[in-house]
Write an enzyme that holds these catalytic residues in place. Structure first.
Site, mmCIF file in Angstrom:
data_model
loop_
_atom_site.group_PDB
_atom_site.id
_atom_site.type_symbol
_atom_site.label_atom_id
_atom_site.label_comp_id
_atom_site.label_asym_id
_atom_site.label_seq_id
_atom_site.Cartn_x
_atom_site.Cartn_y
_atom_site.Cartn_z
ATOM 1 C CG HIS A 141 -8.334 -28.155 48.395
ATOM 2 N ND1 HIS A 141 -7.950 -27.476 49.525
ATOM 3 C CD2 HIS A 141 -8.180 -27.271 47.370
ATOM 4 C CE1 HIS A 141 -7.561 -26.254 49.210
ATOM 5 N NE2 HIS A 141 -7.701 -26.093 47.910
ATOM 6 C CE LYS B 26 0.733 -17.880 47.799
ATOM 7 N NZ LYS B 26 -0.224 -18.918 47.400
ATOM 8 N NE ARG C 157 -12.451 -21.705 44.976
ATOM 9 C CZ ARG C 157 -11.424 -21.240 45.657
ATOM 10 N NH1 ARG C 157 -11.487 -21.175 46.959
ATOM 11 N NH2 ARG C 157 -10.349 -20.824 45.038
ATOM 12 C CB SER D 242 -6.682 -22.445 51.828
ATOM 13 O OG SER D 242 -6.783 -23.718 51.241
HETATM 14 P P1 ADP Z 1 -3.423 -22.286 44.672
HETATM 15 O O1 ADP Z 1 -2.632 -21.535 45.703
HETATM 16 O O2 ADP Z 1 -2.567 -22.953 43.634
HETATM 17 O O3 ADP Z 1 -4.608 -21.566 44.072
HETATM 18 P P2 ADP Z 1 -5.218 -23.751 46.402
HETATM 19 O O4 ADP Z 1 -4.703 -24.669 47.467
HETATM 20 O O5 ADP Z 1 -5.872 -22.505 46.870
HETATM 21 O O6 ADP Z 1 -3.969 -23.513 45.486
HETATM 22 O O7 ADP Z 1 -6.233 -24.518 45.442
HETATM 23 C C1 ADP Z 1 -5.877 -25.603 44.630
HETATM 24 C C2 ADP Z 1 -6.978 -25.869 43.601
HETATM 25 O O8 ADP Z 1 -8.187 -26.208 44.268
HETATM 26 C C3 ADP Z 1 -7.315 -24.648 42.724
HETATM 27 O O9 ADP Z 1 -7.630 -25.110 41.422
HETATM 28 C C4 ADP Z 1 -8.559 -24.080 43.380
HETATM 29 O O10 ADP Z 1 -9.372 -23.379 42.450
HETATM 30 C C5 ADP Z 1 -9.245 -25.366 43.823
HETATM 31 N N1 ADP Z 1 -10.149 -25.134 44.957
HETATM 32 C C6 ADP Z 1 -9.926 -24.474 46.099
HETATM 33 N N2 ADP Z 1 -11.008 -24.485 46.907
HETATM 34 C C7 ADP Z 1 -11.968 -25.180 46.228
HETATM 35 C C8 ADP Z 1 -13.341 -25.508 46.510
HETATM 36 N N3 ADP Z 1 -13.948 -25.122 47.640
HETATM 37 N N4 ADP Z 1 -14.021 -26.228 45.565
HETATM 38 C C9 ADP Z 1 -13.411 -26.589 44.418
HETATM 39 N N5 ADP Z 1 -12.136 -26.297 44.081
HETATM 40 C C10 ADP Z 1 -11.425 -25.598 44.978
#
Ligand code: ADP
Length: 148
Positions: free
Chosen positions: A17, A41, A90, A127
């Protein structure tokens, strides 16, 4: 004045992120990191913990703000006056999901989504992986960003 929101659960905010936000900084005047609070959640880290950790990371970056939100992403974008939604990709699975969300959000509000691809070294980081490791008592610090 180009303003984007970067919405997500960020439970927790990972180096993946962090990398997306840093790389998007030259594209926008303001990036509002929106920490989603989904009543369905049960998060590992509380909203307050997530917000505090992200604020601390970007304490020296005036272009970045951190807010919580409860509403639909496009409504949050509208309320903040953002014209763009920033997201990261990703995998092809992310791609299909982000494509559907981007199309729905654009149809609902005219707000465009700007997608950045992950760097290969972060492609496996999510995450949920970090939460799993944490629940087994493993060191998660390699997956969490350090202030640069
Ligand atoms: P959500 O629950 O809305 O998917 P996340 O917190 O999991 O939220 O992710 C927010 C954004 O960050 C999403 O667009 C996700 O694809 C992107 N993201 C998560 N991990 C990575 C990573 N390792 N590299 C690039 N983008 C990421």
């Amino acid at each position: 004045m180009k303003k984007a929101i970067f919405p997500g659960s960020f439970d927790p905010f990972t180096i993946g992120h962090y990398d997306i936000v840093r790389r998007a900084l030259p594209l926008f005047d303001t990036i509002i990191i929106g920490v989603g609070t989904n009543a369905q959640k049960k998060p590992l880290f509380s909203t307050d913990e997530r917000v505090a950790a992200i604020r601390d990371l970007f304490a020296d970056e005036p272009k970045v703000q951190v807010q919580t939100y409860h509403e639909l992403t496009v409504d949050f974008a509208r309320e903040t006056g953002a014209e763009y939604i920033l997201r990261g990709i990703r995998t092809t699975v992310d791609f299909e999901y982000e494509k559907a969300c981007a199309e729905a959000n654009r149809q609902m509000s005219g707000i465009e989504t700007v997608l950045l691809f992950t760097q290969p070294q972060y492609a496996h980081i999510s995450s949920s992986l970090v939460r799993d490791l944490y629940s087994y008592g493993k060191d998660i610090s390699p997956y969490l960003p350090n202030k640069k």
